[in-house]
Design an enzyme around this catalytic site. Structure first.
Site, PDB file in Angstrom:
ATOM      1  N   CYS A 172      -0.251   2.447  -4.540  1.00 11.62           N
ATOM      2  CA  CYS A 172      -1.062   3.632  -4.839  1.00 11.62           C
ATOM      3  C   CYS A 172      -0.264   4.914  -4.572  1.00 11.62           C
ATOM      4  O   CYS A 172       0.651   4.926  -3.757  1.00 11.62           O
ATOM      5  CB  CYS A 172      -2.318   3.638  -3.974  1.00 11.62           C
ATOM      6  SG  CYS A 172      -3.426   2.245  -4.243  1.00 11.62           S
ATOM      7  N   HIS A 193       0.827  -1.204   0.000  1.00 17.76           N
ATOM      8  CA  HIS A 193       0.000   0.000   0.000  1.00 17.76           C
ATOM      9  C   HIS A 193       0.863   1.257   0.000  1.00 17.76           C
ATOM     10  O   HIS A 193       1.928   1.309   0.622  1.00 17.76           O
ATOM     11  CB  HIS A 193      -0.906   0.031   1.238  1.00 17.76           C
ATOM     12  CG  HIS A 193      -2.070  -0.899   1.152  1.00 17.76           C
ATOM     13  ND1 HIS A 193      -2.924  -0.928   0.075  1.00 17.76           N
ATOM     14  CD2 HIS A 193      -2.528  -1.850   2.028  1.00 17.76           C
ATOM     15  CE1 HIS A 193      -3.859  -1.845   0.280  1.00 17.76           C
ATOM     16  NE2 HIS A 193      -3.637  -2.431   1.448  1.00 17.76           N
TER      17      HIS A 193
END
Length: 364
Positions: free
Chosen positions: A218, A162
């Site tokens: 991301c 992430h």
């Protein structure tokens, strides 16, 4: 008791691994080394009294240490840190991160001839606690990556997990946000921001050394805070030949470049975009969209330029999105939703200096 000798024209000492107890020779001035037996990364206490040794040390060609530590001081060496974070047993759990690391390890070893001992892997599947991708261990791994870096060295930092962003209070970022990586313990220990990554693995690069960061997360477009971002042509048939480099101004005036080396980042998406791990490419095995499309592009073409690479990755993700829409019928999958505007994923290329993407070959 610490034993010192002169070896290959360089002062060395014996140190004991904190985990397995093995004694081994290490360069006298090193602060971080990898154990030749258990492969643990060991950080040594700093000894300021020996600072003068760093100035006078040298390496004679053809003479090598008896230990894997020699790779830390050999010009022309290859070294990689591969981090895969799954965030097990949380609602943010990812399924493809460990697969991504294994694929990247294979690519580095088979395609780009990285020695097995030069690849440090951090995942939640590792038994060694030093190899769990916590914020402390990732920071230590990044410092190990650039330890003793010299002209001719090729370094790779890979992260699958992430990513996020946080407000920038230093006035560095044009959009007002710092990009971040999320270690497995980010909810308690915090995230690693782009300023720290830049200071740790970008700025130390000397002339003639190369760093590639491949970040499948991301909000990772400018995760290394590099000064130049490549903007491909909107015409997908042009393979980046009509694209241009965009200069990223650091408003605070802090230097974000290297010490003469070249740093290149290939990231999953723009700073405002999200990326996914998915089975859309393989049918059954979850992988990061960036990781899969990059490996496929490199394997299809034995000599691929950066322009071709970015073009191929973007096209692969577009085609996957298009195919998923056509096959979804009335049911839209989470992968398709993730890739629909404004969340469309477009791999990004950034660099510490501009170069001709249509001519420069992608080599690690």
């Amino acid at each position: 008791m610490q034993v010192q000798i002169i070896m290959a024209g360089r002062r060395s000492r014996v140190e004991k691994c904190n985990l397995c107890g093995t004694q081994q020779w290490v360069p006298y001035e090193t602060q971080i080394f990898k154990c030749g037996k258990c492969r643990a990364i060991i950080q040594l206490p700093k000894n300021d009294k020996d600072h003068w040794l760093k100035v006078h040390d040298s390496v004679y060609p053809g003479l090598r240490f008896r230990n894997v530590v020699e790779t830390a001081i050999s010009a022309g060496r290859k070294r990689a840190v591969l981090c895969g974070v799954t965030y097990k047993n949380s609602k943010w759990q990812l399924k493809g991160s460990v697969n991504d690391v294994k694929c990247m390890q294979y690519l580095l070893a088979e395609k780009f001839s990285f020695p097995k001992d030069s690849i440090l892997i951090l995942t939640e599947e590792e038994k060694d606690p030093v190899r769990i991708p916590t914020i402390k261990n990732i920071r230590m791994a990044m410092r190990w990556l650039v330890e003793g870096v010299q002209r001719g060295d090729s370094l790779v930092f890979y992260f699958s997990g992430h990513g996020s962003n946080v407000p920038d209070f230093c006035n560095d970022e044009v959009d007002g946000f710092n990009e971040t990586l999320c270690p497995v313990d980010y909810r308690t220990a915090g995230m690693i921001i782009d300023d720290e990554i830049n200071a740790t693995i970008v700025r130390p690069l000397p002339k003639g050394a190369y760093l590639h960061a491949i970040v499948d997360a991301c909000h990772s477009g400018t995760i290394l805070d590099l000064q130049h971002v490549y903007r491909p042509s909107q015409d997908s048939s042009r393979e980046g030949r009509d694209g241009e480099w965009e200069y990223q101004e650091c408003r605070s005036g802090v230097y974000k470049g290297t010490s003469g080396g070249l740093a290149i980042s290939i990231s999953a998406c723009g700073d405002s975009q999200t990326s996914v791990d998915t089975t859309a490419f393989t049918g059954n095995v979850p992988t990061g969209a960036l990781t899969y499309s990059l490996i496929q592009a490199v394997e299809k073409e034995s000599r691929i330029t950066y322009g071709r690479l970015i073009h191929s990755m973007r096209n692969a993700i577009r085609e996957a999105r298009k195919g998923m829409h056509q096959n979804a019928g009335s049911t839209i999958s989470p992968f398709v939703n993730k890739l629909r505007p404004p969340f469309s994923q477009e791999p990004q290329l950034s660099s510490s200096e501009r170069f001709d993407v249509s001519k420069k070959e992608f080599v690690l």
